[in-house]
Design a protein around this motif. Structure first.
Motif, PDB file in Angstrom:
ATOM      1  N   GLY A  68       0.807  -1.219   0.000  1.00  0.00           N
ATOM      2  CA  GLY A  68       0.000   0.000   0.000  1.00  0.00           C
ATOM      3  C   GLY A  68       0.832   1.256   0.000  1.00  0.00           C
ATOM      4  O   GLY A  68       0.330   2.350   0.298  1.00  0.00           O
ATOM      5  N   ALA A  69       2.146   1.127  -0.350  1.00  0.00           N
ATOM      6  CA  ALA A  69       3.023   2.298  -0.357  1.00  0.00           C
ATOM      7  C   ALA A  69       2.933   3.024  -1.696  1.00  0.00           C
ATOM      8  O   ALA A  69       2.564   2.438  -2.722  1.00  0.00           O
ATOM      9  CB  ALA A  69       4.458   1.861  -0.086  1.00  0.00           C
ATOM     10  N   SER A  70       3.299   4.312  -1.693  1.00  0.00           N
ATOM     11  CA  SER A  70       3.303   5.106  -2.935  1.00  0.00           C
ATOM     12  C   SER A  70       4.495   4.728  -3.809  1.00  0.00           C
ATOM     13  O   SER A  70       4.377   4.622  -5.027  1.00  0.00           O
ATOM     14  CB  SER A  70       3.350   6.603  -2.613  1.00  0.00           C
ATOM     15  OG  SER A  70       2.225   6.994  -1.867  1.00  0.00           O
ATOM     16  N   PHE A  71       5.635   4.559  -3.193  1.00  0.00           N
ATOM     17  CA  PHE A  71       6.826   4.116  -3.929  1.00  0.00           C
ATOM     18  C   PHE A  71       7.777   3.440  -2.952  1.00  0.00           C
ATOM     19  O   PHE A  71       7.565   3.456  -1.727  1.00  0.00           O
ATOM     20  CB  PHE A  71       7.510   5.272  -4.679  1.00  0.00           C
ATOM     21  CG  PHE A  71       7.881   6.453  -3.828  1.00  0.00           C
ATOM     22  CD1 PHE A  71       9.140   6.561  -3.259  1.00  0.00           C
ATOM     23  CD2 PHE A  71       6.971   7.488  -3.604  1.00  0.00           C
ATOM     24  CE1 PHE A  71       9.490   7.660  -2.492  1.00  0.00           C
ATOM     25  CE2 PHE A  71       7.312   8.601  -2.841  1.00  0.00           C
ATOM     26  CZ  PHE A  71       8.572   8.691  -2.283  1.00  0.00           C
ATOM     27  N   SER A  72       8.826   2.840  -3.485  1.00  0.00           N
ATOM     28  CA  SER A  72       9.734   2.075  -2.625  1.00  0.00           C
ATOM     29  C   SER A  72      11.141   2.083  -3.210  1.00  0.00           C
ATOM     30  O   SER A  72      11.355   2.440  -4.369  1.00  0.00           O
ATOM     31  CB  SER A  72       9.238   0.632  -2.477  1.00  0.00           C
ATOM     32  OG  SER A  72       9.083   0.038  -3.763  1.00  0.00           O
ATOM     33  N   LEU A  73      12.082   1.657  -2.371  1.00  0.00           N
ATOM     34  CA  LEU A  73      13.489   1.697  -2.773  1.00  0.00           C
ATOM     35  C   LEU A  73      14.259   0.597  -2.044  1.00  0.00           C
ATOM     36  O   LEU A  73      14.068   0.383  -0.846  1.00  0.00           O
ATOM     37  CB  LEU A  73      14.087   3.066  -2.417  1.00  0.00           C
ATOM     38  CG  LEU A  73      15.550   3.323  -2.782  1.00  0.00           C
ATOM     39  CD1 LEU A  73      15.713   3.381  -4.292  1.00  0.00           C
ATOM     40  CD2 LEU A  73      16.032   4.632  -2.165  1.00  0.00           C
ATOM     41  N   VAL A  74      15.100  -0.093  -2.774  1.00  0.00           N
ATOM     42  CA  VAL A  74      16.029  -1.054  -2.169  1.00  0.00           C
ATOM     43  C   VAL A  74      17.424  -0.482  -2.295  1.00  0.00           C
ATOM     44  O   VAL A  74      17.844  -0.075  -3.386  1.00  0.00           O
ATOM     45  CB  VAL A  74      15.968  -2.436  -2.856  1.00  0.00           C
ATOM     46  CG1 VAL A  74      17.060  -3.355  -2.295  1.00  0.00           C
ATOM     47  CG2 VAL A  74      14.612  -3.075  -2.641  1.00  0.00           C
ATOM     48  N   MET A  75      18.133  -0.423  -1.173  1.00  0.00           N
ATOM     49  CA  MET A  75      19.498   0.087  -1.165  1.00  0.00           C
ATOM     50  C   MET A  75      20.435  -1.014  -0.709  1.00  0.00           C
ATOM     51  O   MET A  75      20.099  -1.823   0.154  1.00  0.00           O
ATOM     52  CB  MET A  75      19.626   1.311  -0.259  1.00  0.00           C
ATOM     53  CG  MET A  75      18.661   2.426  -0.595  1.00  0.00           C
ATOM     54  SD  MET A  75      19.102   3.995   0.172  1.00  0.00           S
ATOM     55  CE  MET A  75      20.401   4.549  -0.914  1.00  0.00           C
ATOM     56  N   GLN A  76      21.603  -1.016  -1.289  1.00  0.00           N
ATOM     57  CA  GLN A  76      22.575  -2.076  -1.034  1.00  0.00           C
ATOM     58  C   GLN A  76      23.859  -1.483  -0.465  1.00  0.00           C
ATOM     59  O   GLN A  76      24.290  -0.402  -0.870  1.00  0.00           O
ATOM     60  CB  GLN A  76      22.870  -2.789  -2.359  1.00  0.00           C
ATOM     61  CG  GLN A  76      23.856  -3.928  -2.264  1.00  0.00           C
ATOM     62  CD  GLN A  76      23.995  -4.600  -3.614  1.00  0.00           C
ATOM     63  OE1 GLN A  76      23.116  -5.320  -4.066  1.00  0.00           O
ATOM     64  NE2 GLN A  76      25.101  -4.352  -4.292  1.00  0.00           N
ATOM     65  N   LEU A  77      24.480  -2.206   0.455  1.00  0.00           N
ATOM     66  CA  LEU A  77      25.746  -1.750   1.027  1.00  0.00           C
ATOM     67  C   LEU A  77      26.849  -1.805  -0.022  1.00  0.00           C
ATOM     68  O   LEU A  77      26.977  -2.781  -0.765  1.00  0.00           O
ATOM     69  CB  LEU A  77      26.144  -2.638   2.214  1.00  0.00           C
ATOM     70  CG  LEU A  77      25.609  -2.249   3.590  1.00  0.00           C
ATOM     71  CD1 LEU A  77      26.003  -3.299   4.613  1.00  0.00           C
ATOM     72  CD2 LEU A  77      26.127  -0.875   4.009  1.00  0.00           C
ATOM     73  N   GLY A  78      27.661  -0.735  -0.071  1.00  0.00           N
ATOM     74  CA  GLY A  78      28.793  -0.716  -0.990  1.00  0.00           C
ATOM     75  C   GLY A  78      29.944  -1.541  -0.456  1.00  0.00           C
ATOM     76  O   GLY A  78      29.899  -2.063   0.666  1.00  0.00           O
ATOM     77  N   PRO A  79      31.033  -1.672  -1.238  1.00  0.00           N
ATOM     78  CA  PRO A  79      32.192  -2.476  -0.816  1.00  0.00           C
ATOM     79  C   PRO A  79      32.808  -2.015   0.497  1.00  0.00           C
ATOM     80  O   PRO A  79      33.355  -2.824   1.249  1.00  0.00           O
ATOM     81  CB  PRO A  79      33.175  -2.302  -1.982  1.00  0.00           C
ATOM     82  CG  PRO A  79      32.325  -1.929  -3.155  1.00  0.00           C
ATOM     83  CD  PRO A  79      31.207  -1.127  -2.589  1.00  0.00           C
ATOM     84  N   ASP A  80      32.744  -0.694   0.767  1.00  0.00           N
ATOM     85  CA  ASP A  80      33.351  -0.186   2.001  1.00  0.00           C
ATOM     86  C   ASP A  80      32.484  -0.422   3.226  1.00  0.00           C
ATOM     87  O   ASP A  80      32.926  -0.253   4.366  1.00  0.00           O
ATOM     88  CB  ASP A  80      33.654   1.308   1.868  1.00  0.00           C
ATOM     89  CG  ASP A  80      32.393   2.148   1.626  1.00  0.00           C
ATOM     90  OD1 ASP A  80      31.313   1.548   1.428  1.00  0.00           O
ATOM     91  OD2 ASP A  80      32.499   3.384   1.635  1.00  0.00           O
ATOM     92  N   GLY A  81      31.228  -0.823   3.014  1.00  0.00           N
ATOM     93  CA  GLY A  81      30.333  -1.095   4.130  1.00  0.00           C
ATOM     94  C   GLY A  81      29.828   0.138   4.843  1.00  0.00           C
ATOM     95  O   GLY A  81      29.169   0.033   5.873  1.00  0.00           O
TER      96      GLY A  81
END
Length: 297
Positions: free
Chosen positions: A39-52
């Motif tokens: 039921g959200a308007s939009f969404s986002l998946v974020m990923q950890l970079g190599p440096d953490g």
């Protein structure tokens, strides 16, 4: 109703995993199917970079169009904002009304531009630790229900598991490709060694044939000349075997290019003193060359 939605979410994520060719595809396919269920308007998946230390976007669903072209440059520091806090503390972060929280004043402008007021962010975790976060944005102040909270947690777990499995599959695919390349290189090397072995055998055959021809010569002078030729062939056959052996190792060093020339001329003078040889060389210092002097001579 809740169980049905959870089953539908699991089914959609499994479907996304089956269709995806790369790890990021899992995130995108799953997000497109699950966001409407939340039921959200939009969404986002974020990923950890190599440096953490920084999170970067890998998938989005219905991100506001005017800002979509800039999403690739978005970076969120771990511990900063809802998604960064979810990863840093490894817990679900719920914000019912962002504008009612003075501690989030730095996000007011961003929220106004993007058009959201409420957020729920959940870390994506594997056995090795967090790998990122998924965040769902709501246009209005939203008190997340237990049903939505359970569904979001389920989605995060499924996304993390699917992404982890996809990464492992991708790593296995790369390892298999590297192994196939290494095997092909070994086959080429084996073929090269085989060709060298056949060449050595052929050169040895020439020497044997020359030796046998000596026994068929009646003139002592012819026999002497042929013996010298056979000795020359045998010496070069030995040198060829040495340099084509798999265990042969060069011993390069800085060499004055005149040294091997002088040695070669000295050998020639010893073998054919009746033929004069003169060397004209510059008196200035010449640059050295990198070579194995024994093989060069």
């Amino acid at each position: 109703m809740s169980d049905a939605r959870e089953l539908l979410a699991v089914r959609e994520i499994a479907h996304a995993f089956l269709l995806a060719e790369h790890p990021d595809d899992v995130q995108q396919f799953a997000l497109d199917r699950v966001t409407p269920l939340i039921g959200a308007s939009f969404s986002l998946v974020m990923q950890l970079g190599p440096d953490g230390g920084l999170l970067r976007p890998v998938a989005q669903h219905e991100w506001p169009a005017p800002h979509r072209q800039w999403i690739g440059a978005l970076r969120v520091r771990v511990g900063d904002g809802p998604s960064g806090l979810a990863v840093a503390e490894r817990r679900t972060v719920e914000i019912e009304d962002l504008f009612a929280d003075p501690s989030l004043e730095a996000w007011y402008e961003v929220a106004t531009e993007l058009g959201f007021r409420s957020i729920i962010a959940v870390p994506l975790e594997t056995a090795e630790g967090p790998i990122g976060a998924v965040a769902f944005y709501f246009a209005d102040a939203t008190c997340v229900s237990d049903e939505q909270r359970a569904l979001v947690r389920l989605v995060a777990d499924q996304l993390a598991a699917a992404t982890d499995k996809s990464r492992r599959t991708d790593a296995l695919r790369r390892a298999n490709a590297a192994l196939a390349e290494a095997n092909a290189e070994l086959e080429l090397q084996a073929a090269s060694w085989s060709a060298a072995a056949r060449a050595r055998t052929a050169s040895e055959g020439v020497v044997v044939e020359a030796m046998l021809s000596l026994t068929r010569q009646d003139d002592p002078r012819d026999r002497t000349d042929r013996l010298a030729a056979v000795q020359w062939l045998a010496q070069h056959a030995r040198e060829y075997r040495e340099v084509t052996a798999p265990t042969f190792v060069l011993s390069p060093d800085d060499v004055d290019p005149r040294e091997p020339l002088r040695e070669a001329v000295a050998r020639w003078r010893a073998r054919a003193p009746m033929i004069p040889v003169q060397i004209d060389e510059p008196t200035v210092l010449l640059p050295t060359m990198r070579a194995d002097v024994a093989q060069l001579t």
